[in-house]
Design a protein around this motif. Structure first.
Motif, PDB file in Angstrom:
ATOM      1  N   VAL A   7       0.844  -1.186   0.000  1.00 47.84           N
ATOM      2  CA  VAL A   7       0.000   0.000   0.000  1.00 47.84           C
ATOM      3  C   VAL A   7       0.878   1.234   0.000  1.00 47.84           C
ATOM      4  O   VAL A   7       2.012   1.205   0.459  1.00 47.84           O
ATOM      5  N   PRO A   9       1.071   4.764   1.584  1.00 48.52           N
ATOM      6  CA  PRO A   9       0.449   5.512   2.674  1.00 48.52           C
ATOM      7  C   PRO A   9       0.506   7.018   2.454  1.00 48.52           C
ATOM      8  O   PRO A   9       1.193   7.520   1.564  1.00 48.52           O
ATOM      9  N   GLU A  40      -3.530   4.383  -1.100  1.00 47.36           N
ATOM     10  CA  GLU A  40      -4.293   3.159  -0.931  1.00 47.36           C
ATOM     11  C   GLU A  40      -4.844   3.000   0.487  1.00 47.36           C
ATOM     12  O   GLU A  40      -5.470   1.980   0.786  1.00 47.36           O
ATOM     13  N   ARG A  41      -4.626   4.024   1.311  1.00 41.34           N
ATOM     14  CA  ARG A  41      -5.190   3.945   2.668  1.00 41.34           C
ATOM     15  C   ARG A  41      -5.215   5.345   3.276  1.00 41.34           C
ATOM     16  O   ARG A  41      -4.240   6.086   3.174  1.00 41.34           O
ATOM     17  N   GLU A  43      -4.921   7.608   6.385  1.00 35.85           N
ATOM     18  CA  GLU A  43      -4.358   7.539   7.728  1.00 35.85           C
ATOM     19  C   GLU A  43      -3.639   8.838   8.057  1.00 35.85           C
ATOM     20  O   GLU A  43      -3.236   9.588   7.172  1.00 35.85           O
ATOM     21  N   ILE A  62      -8.235   4.079  -2.825  1.00 35.49           N
ATOM     22  CA  ILE A  62      -8.692   3.900  -1.441  1.00 35.49           C
ATOM     23  C   ILE A  62      -9.851   2.907  -1.413  1.00 35.49           C
ATOM     24  O   ILE A  62     -10.886   3.138  -2.047  1.00 35.49           O
ATOM     25  N   ARG A  64     -11.419   1.802   1.568  1.00 34.51           N
ATOM     26  CA  ARG A  64     -12.298   1.988   2.733  1.00 34.51           C
ATOM     27  C   ARG A  64     -12.259   3.436   3.210  1.00 34.51           C
ATOM     28  O   ARG A  64     -11.241   4.116   3.087  1.00 34.51           O
ATOM     29  N   GLU A  66     -11.975   5.488   6.355  1.00 32.08           N
ATOM     30  CA  GLU A  66     -11.511   5.249   7.726  1.00 32.08           C
ATOM     31  C   GLU A  66     -10.632   6.404   8.178  1.00 32.08           C
ATOM     32  O   GLU A  66     -10.149   7.206   7.384  1.00 32.08           O
TER      33      GLU A  66
END
Length: 477
Positions: A7, A9, A40-41, A43, A62, A64, A66
């Motif tokens: 992924v 970040p 891809e995430r 955070e 992405i 989800r 979150e």
């Protein structure tokens, strides 16, 4: 094949580079754009940027929603063109007014009910998601989210809200059935993607692994690799460019479903192709551009492919080069070098070189940039021609002429004086100071000092007619 654990970040450096308008301070950011970054995430954003009001995350990878619950002041969230399948984890965004989920993979329409806690939500975009094809989609969303005023860009009036509440239970039942059918379809697609990935992995192991140079080889001889002769006898099968083209064509022309897995696989394929091209460029460095040949001939070069105009101003004896430099490019990215026979301009590392029709004076040349068009104008004065003798000027008569006849060369030198100095190193290497004043004999006057004794009578010297000796005037020597 793609690795789901690989992924990309959100890093602090990435957010700071996107905060240039805020002097790279991220704690007080109110707006940040992280689109097209292959993220891809989600955070760290909720901890680094607590005061965010607008967040752009469109066109990423992405899967989800979150780590956004702490953004209490977030008003606009753009997650278009991602791989999101469920609407979730937005209850903490108390100020959310607009949510954009265009072209995602939201198939669980019932997940929109999680937005009931966002009482300030006014606009929702779900265009391009599988759930929009469900029967009763709009009625279900309008009835589930009474605070909405716009759905997919269309205004929701009061009468539509009243009609949506009528027969809601029947609509909810039909939506639930279609949602379960979509979930089963997604499970089959995931299994198919796993089988495809496993098949590609086995195929890769069968074909072998790339060598040190990035190409693929397969050994078909069992000879001992220790000896030099055996190595020379070993046959190697290399994947040619035609095979690569065939695989590339097969990848793009093979039909597949539009799923998060296929979208991620396409992204991985493009990344691998890009890395292979960069590696190939590193192996074969680009040959330097030839600007001047070995025999000293200057070449015309136009690497940036700019328009230009070369004119000659005969009235002012100038050569003018008008180069159409990019209008909004900073002048600090230009490097100008003017020589006597050519002009060279380096634009962002690319060279423009032009051979001039005549020799110019580099020290007197000027470079100016147009404030309206951005063009670069080089004004170069032409160099003057060779310095030559034009016509002789008669020499004025001397007061004291020599009675003795001189050579024709001396007569010519005394009677003619050049109008301009002739500069020719091949003729005169040094100044002849010995013949600046012609030497005279003892009988011709007091200019000659050698050979005159102290007892010599001045009356022995011969003078020209009309000469009057004034005793008050001191002698020359």
């Amino acid at each position: 094949m793609f690795d789901p654990l690989c992924v990309r970040p959100v890093t602090e450096d990435l957010v700071r580079r996107r905060a240039e308008h805020n002097e790279c301070e991220i704690f007080s950011l109110e707006e940040v754009s992280l689109h097209q970054q292959d993220i891809e995430r989600i955070e760290h954003i909720d901890r680094w940027c607590r005061d965010l009001r607008i967040l752009y995350l469109q066109n990423n990878l992405i899967p989800r929603i979150e780590n956004l619950g702490r953004l209490k002041t977030l008003e606009y969230l753009n997650l278009a063109l991602n791989n999101i399948e469920v609407i979730e984890n937005l209850e903490g965004c108390e100020s959310l007014q607009k949510l954009d989920l265009t072209v995602n993979f939201v198939g669980r329409l019932s997940s929109v009910e999680s937005l009931q806690h966002n009482v300030h939500l006014r606009e929702l975009f779900l265009v391009g998601n599988p759930c929009t094809e469900f029967e009763g989609y709009r009625q279900y969303v309008v009835a589930s989210l009474p605070q909405l005023k716009f759905l997919d860009g269309t205004e929701i009036n009061r009468s539509e809200k009243i009609q949506a509440l009528q027969g809601l239970e029947e609509v909810r039942r039909r939506v639930w059935q279609q949602e379960q059918e979509y979930v089963r379809k997604r499970e089959r697609e995931k299994e198919e993607a796993q089988r495809k990935a496993a098949g590609e992995e086995r195929k890769g192991d069968k074909e072998g692994k790339p060598g040190f140079d990035g190409r693929w080889y397969t050994d078909i001889n069992n000879t001992d690799p220790g000896s030099k002769e055996d190595k020379e006898n070993k046959e190697v099968e290399e994947i040619t460019d035609s095979d690569e083209e065939r695989r590339e064509k097969e990848f793009w022309h093979t039909p597949c479903s539009f799923t998060p897995e296929s979208r991620l696989e396409t992204h991985r394929h493009l990344e691998e192709k890009k890395r292979a091209e960069e590696k190939q460029k590193e192996k074969k460095p680009k040959a330097p551009r030839t600007l001047i040949t070995a025999d000293g001939r200057v070449l015309n070069v136009n690497e940036p492919k700019l328009d230009f105009c070369l004119t000659e101003d005969d009235e002012n004896n100038l050569i003018i080069l008008d180069l159409a430099v990019y209008r909004h490019m900073d002048t600090s990215l230009l490097d100008i070098d003017i020589q006597t026979t050519y002009a060279r301009v380096t634009i962002k590392g690319k060279i423009f070189q032009m051979v001039l029709p005549a020799e110019v004076k580099p020290d007197s040349s000027t470079a100016q940039r147009s404030q309206t068009t951005g063009h670069l104008v080089l004004t170069m004065p032409r160099a003057e021609g060779e310095i030559k003798v034009t016509k002789p000027v008669p020499r004025p008569p001397r007061a004291c002429q020599s009675r003795r006849s001189s050579s024709p060369t001396d007569n010519k030198r005394r009677s003619e004086v050049p109008e301009r100095l002739e500069v020719d190193p091949s003729k005169h290497t040094t100044v002849d100071i010995a013949n600046i004043v012609p030497r005279q004999s003892v009988k011709e006057g007091p200019l000659e000092t050698s050979g005159i004794s102290p007892k010599t009578n001045s009356t022995s010297c011969s003078f020209s007619e009309g000469f009057v000796d004034d005793p008050d005037v001191p002698p020359l020597i």
